[in-house]
Design a protein around this motif. Structure first.
Motif, PDB file in Angstrom:
ATOM      1  N   ASP A  85       0.830  -1.197   0.000  1.00  0.00           N
ATOM      2  CA  ASP A  85       0.000   0.000   0.000  1.00  0.00           C
ATOM      3  C   ASP A  85       0.869   1.253   0.000  1.00  0.00           C
ATOM      4  N   PHE A  86       0.376   2.275  -0.650  1.00  0.00           N
ATOM      5  CA  PHE A  86       1.009   3.600  -0.621  1.00  0.00           C
ATOM      6  C   PHE A  86       0.100   4.540   0.151  1.00  0.00           C
ATOM      7  N   HIS A  87       0.691   5.313   1.053  1.00  0.00           N
ATOM      8  CA  HIS A  87      -0.079   6.248   1.885  1.00  0.00           C
ATOM      9  C   HIS A  87       0.385   7.675   1.641  1.00  0.00           C
ATOM     10  N   LEU A  88      -0.567   8.590   1.583  1.00  0.00           N
ATOM     11  CA  LEU A  88      -0.281  10.021   1.469  1.00  0.00           C
ATOM     12  C   LEU A  88      -1.198  10.764   2.433  1.00  0.00           C
ATOM     13  N   LYS A  89      -0.600  11.590   3.275  1.00  0.00           N
ATOM     14  CA  LYS A  89      -1.392  12.298   4.273  1.00  0.00           C
ATOM     15  C   LYS A  89      -0.987  13.759   4.363  1.00  0.00           C
ATOM     16  N   LYS A  90      -1.977  14.623   4.249  1.00  0.00           N
ATOM     17  CA  LYS A  90      -1.808  16.055   4.445  1.00  0.00           C
ATOM     18  C   LYS A  90      -2.926  16.506   5.373  1.00  0.00           C
ATOM     19  N   THR A  91      -2.565  16.952   6.559  1.00  0.00           N
ATOM     20  CA  THR A  91      -3.529  17.200   7.632  1.00  0.00           C
ATOM     21  C   THR A  91      -4.690  18.074   7.163  1.00  0.00           C
ATOM     22  N   GLY A  92      -5.910  17.556   7.370  1.00  0.00           N
ATOM     23  CA  GLY A  92      -7.123  18.306   7.055  1.00  0.00           C
ATOM     24  C   GLY A  92      -7.492  18.336   5.596  1.00  0.00           C
ATOM     25  N   VAL A  93      -6.665  17.750   4.732  1.00  0.00           N
ATOM     26  CA  VAL A  93      -6.916  17.840   3.295  1.00  0.00           C
ATOM     27  C   VAL A  93      -6.958  16.459   2.646  1.00  0.00           C
ATOM     28  N   THR A  94      -5.912  15.664   2.865  1.00  0.00           N
ATOM     29  CA  THR A  94      -5.778  14.371   2.179  1.00  0.00           C
ATOM     30  C   THR A  94      -5.350  13.294   3.163  1.00  0.00           C
ATOM     31  N   ASP A  95      -6.007  12.167   3.098  1.00  0.00           N
ATOM     32  CA  ASP A  95      -5.599  10.971   3.833  1.00  0.00           C
ATOM     33  C   ASP A  95      -5.896   9.788   2.922  1.00  0.00           C
ATOM     34  N   LEU A  96      -4.966   9.525   2.009  1.00  0.00           N
ATOM     35  CA  LEU A  96      -5.198   8.604   0.896  1.00  0.00           C
ATOM     36  C   LEU A  96      -4.374   7.338   1.057  1.00  0.00           C
ATOM     37  N   THR A  97      -5.017   6.196   0.729  1.00  0.00           N
ATOM     38  CA  THR A  97      -4.313   4.924   0.636  1.00  0.00           C
ATOM     39  C   THR A  97      -4.610   4.308  -0.731  1.00  0.00           C
ATOM     40  N   ILE A  98      -3.562   3.955  -1.454  1.00  0.00           N
ATOM     41  CA  ILE A  98      -3.699   3.205  -2.701  1.00  0.00           C
ATOM     42  C   ILE A  98      -3.264   1.777  -2.401  1.00  0.00           C
ATOM     43  N   LYS A  99      -4.145   0.833  -2.626  1.00  0.00           N
ATOM     44  CA  LYS A  99      -3.937  -0.532  -2.169  1.00  0.00           C
ATOM     45  C   LYS A  99      -3.107  -1.368  -3.155  1.00  0.00           C
ATOM     46  N   ASP A 100      -2.212  -2.177  -2.580  1.00  0.00           N
ATOM     47  CA  ASP A 100      -1.513  -3.253  -3.305  1.00  0.00           C
ATOM     48  C   ASP A 100      -0.931  -2.813  -4.645  1.00  0.00           C
ATOM     49  N   ILE A 101      -0.078  -1.820  -4.598  1.00  0.00           N
ATOM     50  CA  ILE A 101       0.578  -1.367  -5.824  1.00  0.00           C
ATOM     51  C   ILE A 101       1.635  -2.402  -6.232  1.00  0.00           C
ATOM     52  N   PRO A 102       1.588  -2.910  -7.462  1.00  0.00           N
ATOM     53  CA  PRO A 102       2.590  -3.890  -7.920  1.00  0.00           C
ATOM     54  C   PRO A 102       3.849  -3.176  -8.421  1.00  0.00           C
ATOM     55  N   TRP A 103       4.716  -2.811  -7.507  1.00  0.00           N
ATOM     56  CA  TRP A 103       5.922  -2.064  -7.852  1.00  0.00           C
ATOM     57  C   TRP A 103       6.786  -2.846  -8.847  1.00  0.00           C
ATOM     58  N   TYR A 104       7.438  -2.131  -9.742  1.00  0.00           N
ATOM     59  CA  TYR A 104       8.379  -2.792 -10.620  1.00  0.00           C
ATOM     60  C   TYR A 104       9.722  -2.054 -10.589  1.00  0.00           C
ATOM     61  N   THR A 105      10.759  -2.639 -11.234  1.00  0.00           N
ATOM     62  CA  THR A 105      12.133  -2.238 -10.912  1.00  0.00           C
ATOM     63  C   THR A 105      13.003  -1.830 -12.095  1.00  0.00           C
ATOM     64  N   ASN A 106      12.880  -2.494 -13.252  1.00  0.00           N
ATOM     65  CA  ASN A 106      13.721  -2.202 -14.415  1.00  0.00           C
ATOM     66  C   ASN A 106      15.196  -2.071 -14.039  1.00  0.00           C
ATOM     67  N   PRO A 107      15.836  -3.146 -13.559  1.00  0.00           N
ATOM     68  CA  PRO A 107      17.185  -3.020 -12.994  1.00  0.00           C
ATOM     69  C   PRO A 107      18.261  -2.633 -13.992  1.00  0.00           C
TER      70      PRO A 107
END
Length: 314
Positions: A85-107
């Motif tokens: 999960d990715f979380h973003l929080k800005k007090t009083g404005v945003t409290d967002l969670t994006i669930k199960d992001i399949p991160w990738y790498t391109n090494p």
């Protein structure tokens, strides 16, 4: 938030996108093949002379009998990040969670996946320590399928699902997902010139955060301290005359939580100083805070140059 940052909590454009369409297995195979060519070219020239006289002149302690020594090495590799999960929080404005992001790498796209390390083995060669720096990467899929959204975004309920690219211009930690760890090492019984080893360690994460919510005026594009990290590892060292080739599996975990400053950074020391100054003054970041837990499998291979005290070779 400031307390969490204090305790827990490179400048390269986004990749061209030539490899993301390839399956992960192909990317890993290309990584392993290229890595093998590089490490062989770096380590094998020291052992081209196969004459018996040359072989007998080599100190036995540097190959067949590991003992007290210092090693410096570098490596390439291929990581796999678990979805999280990715979380973003800005007090009083945003409290967002994006669930199960399949991160990738391109090494093997710029910037490359790589690492460097310094090892010190103590008398007897059984126990040692290692300072290990790993430069990995983490990309969110911007246009590839919808993810589940939860919470609020800019004062409004977040959509039930959406593509990340619909709301973010950038969401990645590249150049990189940087981890610096201090590790304890244990050398297992050797099999000729093959020396197995294992280790565990902990340290700190210093990623280059590249995050830009579309409704924010400016992006965050800088090095940051974002929290602790840890790793466990197991490897095989193939000991040559004056150096070694090694292959290794690493399991890593990092807990990111960093400020969204809306600032383009410069060099690592300057970015670190500015982050410390902001924390010291109690200043809240203008665009809030963001982070994720990044848990990874990593397969690496590289070479070591050994420095053995004269007393160990006599």
């Amino acid at each position: 938030m400031l307390m969490r940052e204090a305790l827990l909590a490179p400048l390269w454009p986004r990749r061209s996108g030539t490899l993301p369409s390839l399956p992960k297995t192909i990317q890993i195979a290309v990584t392993a093949a290229t890595m093998g060519l590089l490490v062989a070219a770096a380590a094998l020239p020291e052992d081209r002379d196969a004459a018996p006289a040359a072989a007998s002149a080599a100190p036995a302690s540097t190959a067949h009998n590991p003992g007290r020594e210092s090693d410096f090495g570098a490596y390439l590799g291929a990581p796999y990040h678990y979805p999280s999960d990715f979380h973003l929080k800005k007090t009083g404005v945003t409290d967002l969670t994006i669930k199960d992001i399949p991160w990738y790498t391109n090494p093997f796209e710029n910037p490359l996946y790589y690492g460097v390390r310094f090892q010190r083995w103590f008398e007897g060669g059984r126990l040692g320590t290692m300072l290990d720096f790993t430069h990995s990467k983490v990309y969110a899929p911007m246009k590839e399928g919808e993810r589940a959204f939860e919470g609020t975004l800019d004062g409004k309920p977040a959509p039930a699902s959406a593509k990340i690219g619909d709301y973010f211009n950038k969401l990645e930690w590249t150049h990189g997902h940087n981890m610096l760890t201090l590790n304890g090492l244990l050398r297992l019984p050797s099999l000729g010139v093959i020396s197995p080893y294992a280790g565990v360690g902990a340290g700190m994460s210093f990623p280059h955060s590249e995050i830009h919510l579309k409704t924010d005026e400016k992006r965050t594009y800088e090095y940051q301290y974002t929290g602790p990290c840890a790793q466990a590892l197991f490897g095989l060292e193939f000991r040559l005359r004056t150096g070694s080739i090694f292959i290794e599996y690493k399991f890593t975990a990092a807990d990111y939580w960093g400020p969204l400053t809306g600032r383009d950074g410069t060099w690592f020391p300057i970015d670190m100083w500015r982050q410390f100054s902001r924390w010291w003054s109690g200043e809240e970041p203008p665009n809030g805070w963001a982070g994720s837990k990044l848990v990874s499998h990593q397969v690496i291979g590289g070479f070591l140059v050994r420095f053995v005290p004269k007393t160990a070779t006599q």
